[in-house]
Structure formats: structure tokens, C-alpha cells
Design an enzyme around this catalytic site. Structure first.
Site, short mmCIF file in Angstrom:
data_model
loop_
_atom_site.label_atom_id
_atom_site.label_comp_id
_atom_site.label_asym_id
_atom_site.label_seq_id
_atom_site.Cartn_x
_atom_site.Cartn_y
_atom_site.Cartn_z
N ASP A 37 83.30 -38.65 -3.61
CA ASP A 37 84.68 -38.32 -3.99
C ASP A 37 84.75 -36.97 -4.73
O ASP A 37 85.69 -36.70 -5.47
CB ASP A 37 85.26 -39.44 -4.87
CG ASP A 37 84.43 -39.64 -6.13
OD1 ASP A 37 83.32 -39.05 -6.23
OD2 ASP A 37 84.87 -40.38 -7.01
N HIS A 245 70.84 -13.53 6.99
CA HIS A 245 71.67 -14.50 6.25
C HIS A 245 70.81 -15.38 5.34
O HIS A 245 71.08 -16.57 5.17
CB HIS A 245 72.50 -15.36 7.22
CG HIS A 245 73.55 -14.57 7.93
ND1 HIS A 245 74.14 -14.97 9.10
CD2 HIS A 245 74.14 -13.38 7.63
CE1 HIS A 245 75.03 -14.07 9.50
NE2 HIS A 245 75.04 -13.08 8.62
N ASP A 262 72.58 -9.08 -1.64
CA ASP A 262 73.90 -8.91 -1.03
C ASP A 262 74.80 -9.91 -1.74
O ASP A 262 74.69 -11.12 -1.51
CB ASP A 262 73.80 -9.19 0.48
CG ASP A 262 75.11 -8.96 1.22
OD1 ASP A 262 76.17 -8.88 0.56
OD2 ASP A 262 75.07 -8.88 2.46
N ASP A 273 82.02 -6.80 -1.74
CA ASP A 273 80.87 -7.12 -0.90
C ASP A 273 79.87 -5.97 -1.02
O ASP A 273 80.07 -4.91 -0.44
CB ASP A 273 81.37 -7.29 0.55
CG ASP A 273 80.27 -7.69 1.51
OD1 ASP A 273 79.15 -7.96 1.07
OD2 ASP A 273 80.56 -7.74 2.73
N HIS A 352 72.76 -5.21 13.38
CA HIS A 352 74.13 -5.62 13.07
C HIS A 352 75.05 -4.41 13.05
O HIS A 352 74.59 -3.27 13.14
CB HIS A 352 74.20 -6.41 11.76
CG HIS A 352 73.70 -5.69 10.54
ND1 HIS A 352 74.43 -4.70 9.90
CD2 HIS A 352 72.54 -5.81 9.83
CE1 HIS A 352 73.75 -4.28 8.86
NE2 HIS A 352 72.60 -4.91 8.80
N HIS A 356 82.88 -4.09 8.23
CA HIS A 356 84.00 -4.96 8.61
C HIS A 356 85.13 -4.73 7.63
O HIS A 356 84.93 -4.18 6.54
CB HIS A 356 83.53 -6.43 8.55
CG HIS A 356 82.79 -6.79 7.29
ND1 HIS A 356 83.43 -7.12 6.12
CD2 HIS A 356 81.46 -6.81 6.99
CE1 HIS A 356 82.54 -7.36 5.18
NE2 HIS A 356 81.32 -7.16 5.67
N HIS A 363 85.03 -11.11 5.33
CA HIS A 363 85.20 -10.53 6.67
C HIS A 363 86.70 -10.64 6.93
O HIS A 363 87.18 -11.65 7.43
CB HIS A 363 84.38 -11.29 7.71
CG HIS A 363 82.91 -11.15 7.48
ND1 HIS A 363 81.96 -11.87 8.15
CD2 HIS A 363 82.21 -10.34 6.64
CE1 HIS A 363 80.75 -11.51 7.75
NE2 HIS A 363 80.88 -10.59 6.82
N GLU A 386 77.66 -0.69 5.66
CA GLU A 386 76.45 -1.41 5.32
C GLU A 386 75.32 -1.28 6.34
O GLU A 386 74.88 -2.26 6.91
CB GLU A 386 76.77 -2.89 5.09
CG GLU A 386 77.61 -3.55 6.18
CD GLU A 386 77.88 -5.02 5.87
OE1 GLU A 386 76.91 -5.75 5.64
OE2 GLU A 386 79.04 -5.43 5.86
N TYR A 390 65.41 -3.21 9.23
CA TYR A 390 64.63 -4.42 8.99
C TYR A 390 63.42 -4.40 9.92
O TYR A 390 63.57 -4.42 11.13
CB TYR A 390 65.49 -5.66 9.28
CG TYR A 390 66.87 -5.56 8.66
CD1 TYR A 390 67.11 -5.97 7.36
CD2 TYR A 390 67.93 -4.99 9.38
CE1 TYR A 390 68.38 -5.84 6.79
CE2 TYR A 390 69.20 -4.84 8.82
CZ TYR A 390 69.41 -5.27 7.53
OH TYR A 390 70.65 -5.13 6.97
N ARG A 408 69.07 -2.86 3.10
CA ARG A 408 70.48 -2.66 3.44
C ARG A 408 71.15 -2.06 2.22
O ARG A 408 70.81 -2.38 1.08
CB ARG A 408 71.15 -4.00 3.82
CG ARG A 408 72.63 -3.84 4.17
CD ARG A 408 73.21 -5.06 4.92
NE ARG A 408 73.20 -6.30 4.17
CZ ARG A 408 72.37 -7.30 4.37
NH1 ARG A 408 71.45 -7.21 5.31
NH2 ARG A 408 72.45 -8.39 3.64
N GLU A 410 75.12 -1.46 0.99
CA GLU A 410 76.49 -1.79 1.37
C GLU A 410 77.46 -1.42 0.26
O GLU A 410 77.30 -1.83 -0.89
CB GLU A 410 76.59 -3.30 1.64
CG GLU A 410 78.02 -3.76 1.91
CD GLU A 410 78.10 -5.21 2.39
OE1 GLU A 410 77.23 -6.02 1.99
OE2 GLU A 410 79.03 -5.53 3.14
#
Ligand code: GLY
Ligand code: MN
Ligand code: MN
Length: 443
Positions: A37, A245, A262, A273, A352, A356, A363, A386, A390, A408, A410
């Protein structure tokens, strides 16, 4: 905070666009169960928030443009929401109720959510078009069909049922794509909070710490400033930085590795971001630095393309060009820049897109293409930049010294009439500045 009159202005604008014979229906986000709950923290639906600023669940906004049954001829914004209930409020906190919906949120009228089945069909009657997010919430879709069918059942007695059902997304999301001055103010604040958190994380990081301890530094700073994380932070040391991710955030940080963070803050529903990649021990190795310099050059080349009139795709192309040329120079790719771009060989190391839209959603909504072509950038749009490189830990035909490095960078950028405005510049991305900041924290 955004003033009630800005929310009212957005509702009026949407009503003008959908036209006098339409109705627009937007539900609040449902509460979601985490386990048994126990709920997930409540986050209002971004579209509903954009049009109301109303933070409670169990609410539905109906926008009725033109002349309405109650005799107003400039449209009405009606909110169905929870009734005041002192006993429940003692447990869950205050509710605006119908009076509050009108006085504090600028609605033209408000009704108890429990009465919606009786009232809303009468508002749909006589309208030819219904604007709504079909297919987003199956339970609400069924309710809406039920209300429309109630009207259809009365057609023989002279009622007029709507005959067009229009996806709301396209119209509403084009409004959301262009940020107002007040929205930009909140986005700069979300960016500022995230920058401070990233600086704190850089200063705190030491070899031997766990990724989750660094994550705790970020979250501490977000909450300290009244923000929450705008998405689950990625805190990945060494090879974990190659996992786009990565969310486990539970590995020990090794001396000699990079740490990729990130993480963004959400303030008053607006997201930032940011990604930074820095050495766990405070000093880049020559290989880390060589790759980092390429990513930074790619980001700078990309940001230079964030100008009104440029196609959305131009900044990705600029990043790809710089990364491909850089990887050829280091011997990680062979042949000419053009050939490598044409054959997309860079994809192995940069898989990638370069960014965005950013806004209420990380996003954010808004079309990237119009009639199949990338749309042009216009002032008021906000996007992330960004680029990354890699090198997988098991990358074949790559010299061992490059393997397992993930980088990266960004930042969040506002399109203006002139120079692009980088709203996340308060956390350094220059490698010398990063090293100096980390060295100062170790004194
Ligand atoms: N943090 C999600 C992204 O960078 O797009
Ligand atoms: Mn992003
Ligand atoms: Mn990100």
C-alpha cells in the site's frame, strides 16, 4: 513559482488553437503503487501541470472554448478535483477543494471529482471535437469512451455527439517546446542546483569510495535546495561509465579510473540534465585526457551550432565530425573522416544522439522533425548537448590502453536570438579546471 495568470494564459492559448466547437480533457497523473500500500513519490503529469500548476492527484481539467452552456463566451477552464475532507487532510495534508481551484488556481469553475460522470457528458454534448491523449492511460481512455457514449445514447433525443477525436500531444507539445521567461527562470534554478551538486560530488570523490556514496552527495545537495532528482542518477566508475543506462551505483571507485556522473535536479517540475566525467584520483591519465579532449571539442563544436535557423540535426553532425576526426587521429579509426562518417564506423564508440529537448520532462516533448525534415532551432527552445566516447572493456582491435574508458559531457543550452546560453556552466567541464577544483578539495 509560476503565477496563476501564466497558467491561465496557456489554457487560453490552447483553447484558441483547438477552436470553439472542441473540448480538451487532461487528467492528472494517477498515484502509483511501489509495493503493497506504499506509493511512489507523487509527480504531477507534465501536461496537466503545464496547464494548471495543480499538484494533487484525482483531478481532471476540461477546457471548453467559445460559448459555453453556462453562458460565458470566452471559454471556460473547469477543474474536477477532490473535495475538502478534514479527516483525510489530517492524514494526507491539505487539499485545495473546489473553492481553492477557483480562488488559487484561476479556474472558472470546479466540481468534485466524484461528480464527473454526471457533469462531463453534458459538457462534451454539442462539441464536435475531443482533444485528448488517447492511449496514454488505458483506464482513463475507458472512462472517456463511457462519457462520449452517454452523449451518443441521447442523439435520438436531439443531443449532438462529437465525431472527431484528436490527439492532443502535437498541439500542446508544440506550446511546451518554447519556454517562457518564467519557465527559463525555473530551468536556470534547476540547472544551478544540479551544478552545485556536481561540484560537491567532484570535491568529495576519493579512490576507495563506493559509487553510492557519491550519489548520496548529489541527492543531499538536491534536497537541500528543495529539488529532487529529475531521473535516477548514473554514477559509474571505470568500465561502468561505458554502460549508457548504468543505474546500479554500487561499485567501489578505483584509483586511476574515471567516474561518469549523469545526474540532474528537478525544481518545481522543471528538469536539468548534466553529465561530467572526471578522474577518481583527481588527475587524468594521458589516454583519458586524449579522449576527454575530443569529447570536449565535440561538445564545443556542437554548441556553436545551437543558433536560430540551424536545423536540429546540425549539432549532432558537428559532434560526430569532431569525434570521428579525433578517433582517427588517435588511431582508433582508420581512413578518411568522410568515409568513417558515411559508413558510421564511429557508432562503435559513439552510439547515441547528441541531445534532446529539455523542460518539464527530461526528454522533453516537441517534434524534432517537421514533414520528415529536422526542424529549425528557434529562441526559447532548450536542449541538452551530450557527446561521448565509450571504448568497451572487451573492444577487439583496440589497443588495451584505451579499453574500458567511458566519457560523456552534457550541458543544458537555451536557444537565444544570439549566442547559445549554457545554463549549466557553473560546474567546470574543462579538464584543467576539473583537476584544479579536485586538487583544491584535497588540500
Ligand atoms: N540522463 C538522461 C539523458 O542524458 O538523456
Ligand atoms: Mn540528456
Ligand atoms: Mn543525462
Amino acid at each position: 513559482m509560476i503565477e496563476p495568470r501564466e497558467f491561465a494564459r496557456r489554457r487560453k492559448q490552447l483553447m484558441r488553437i483547438i477552436g470553439d466547437d472542441a473540448i480538451c480533457i487532461v487528467p492528472a497523473a494517477p498515484e502509483r503503487i511501489r509495493n503493497n500500500d506504499n506509493h511512489y513519490p507523487y509527480r504531477q503529469d507534465s501536461d496537466f501541470h503545464y496547464l494548471t500548476g495543480f499538484a494533487e492527484p484525482d483531478a481532471v481539467l476540461a477546457l471548453i472554448p467559445g460559448r459555453t452552456i453556462s453562458g460565458r463566451d470566452r471559454g471556460e477552464a473547469i477543474l474536477f478535483c477532490r473535495e475538502r475532507d478534514l479527516e483525510r487532510e489530517a492524514w494526507d495534508g491539505p487539499r485545495a477543494g473546489q473553492e481553492g481551484a477557483v480562488s488559487a488556481y484561476g479556474m472558472d469553475d470546479a466540481f468534485p471529482i466524484g461528480d464527473i460522470d454526471d457533469i462531463l457528458p453534458g459538457m462534451i454534448e454539442g462539441r464536435s471535437r475531443v482533444y485528448y491523449h488517447f492511449g496514454r492511460d488505458a483506464e482513463f481512455d475507458i472512462k472517456l469512451i463511457g462519457w462520449v457514449n452517454r452523449v451518443r445514447a441521447l442523439v435520438k433525443r436531439g443531443a449532438r455527439a462529437p465525431h472527431e477525436f484528436v490527439a492532443l500531444g502535437h498541439i500542446l507539445h508544440d506550446l511546451r517546446l518554447f519556454k517562457t521567461r518564467d519557465e527559463l527562470r525555473l530551468m536556470r534554478k534547476a540547472a544551478k542546483i544540479a551544478c552545485a551538486a556536481h561540484v560537491r560530488a567532484m570535491r568529495a570523490t576519493r579512490p576507495g569510495m563506493n559509487e553510492h556514496e557519491v550519489e548520496a552527495e548529489l541527492l543531499h545537495d538536491f534536497r537541500r535546495h528543495g529539488a529532487v532528482a529529475s531521473y535516477e542518477p548514473i554514477v559509474g566508475g571505470g568500465v561502468n561509465g561505458c554502460v549508457l543506462h548504468y543505474r546500479a551505483n554500487n561499485a567501489v571507485l578505483n584509483d586511476g579510473d574515471l567516474l561518469l556522473i549523469d545526474a540532474g535536479a528537478e525544481y518545481d517540475c522543471y528538469a536539468s540534465d548534466i553529465t561530467r566525467t572526471f578522474p577518481v584520483n583527481g588527475r587524468f591519465s594521458p589516454e583519458q585526457r586524449a579522449l576527454y579532449d575530443i569529447v570536449l571539442a565535440a561538445q564545443r563544436a556542437a554548441i556553436a551550432q545551437i543558433r536560430p535557423g540551424k536545423a536540429f540535426g546540425a549539432y549532432h553532425d558537428a559532434a560526430v565530425h569532431t569525434i570521428t576526426a579525433g578517433l582517427i587521429k588517435l588511431g582508433l579509426l582508420k581512413g578518411s573522416v568522410d568515409k568513417n562518417i558515411r559508413e558510421q564506423t564511429y557508432h562503435r564508440f559513439y552510439m547515441h544522439k547528441t541531445g534532446h529537448w529539455l523542460g518539464l520532462d527530461v526528454h522533453d516533448v516537441g517534434d524534432y522533425r517537421v514533414d520528415g525534415e529536422f526542424r529549425e532551432l528557434e529562441p526559447g527552445m532548450v536542449l541538452t548537448v551530450e557527446p561521448g566516447i565509450y571504448i568497451a572493456p572487451d573492444a577487439k582491435s583496440v589497443a588495451a590502453k584505451w579499453r574500458g574508458i567511458g566519457i560523456r559531457i552534457e550541458d543544458d543550452v537555451v536557444v537565444t536570438r544570439g549566442e547559445p546560453e549554457v545554463i549549466t556552466a557553473a560546474v567546470p567541464n574543462d579538464p584543467d579546471e576539473i583537476e584544479a577544483l579536485m586538487a583544491a578539495a584535497r588540500k
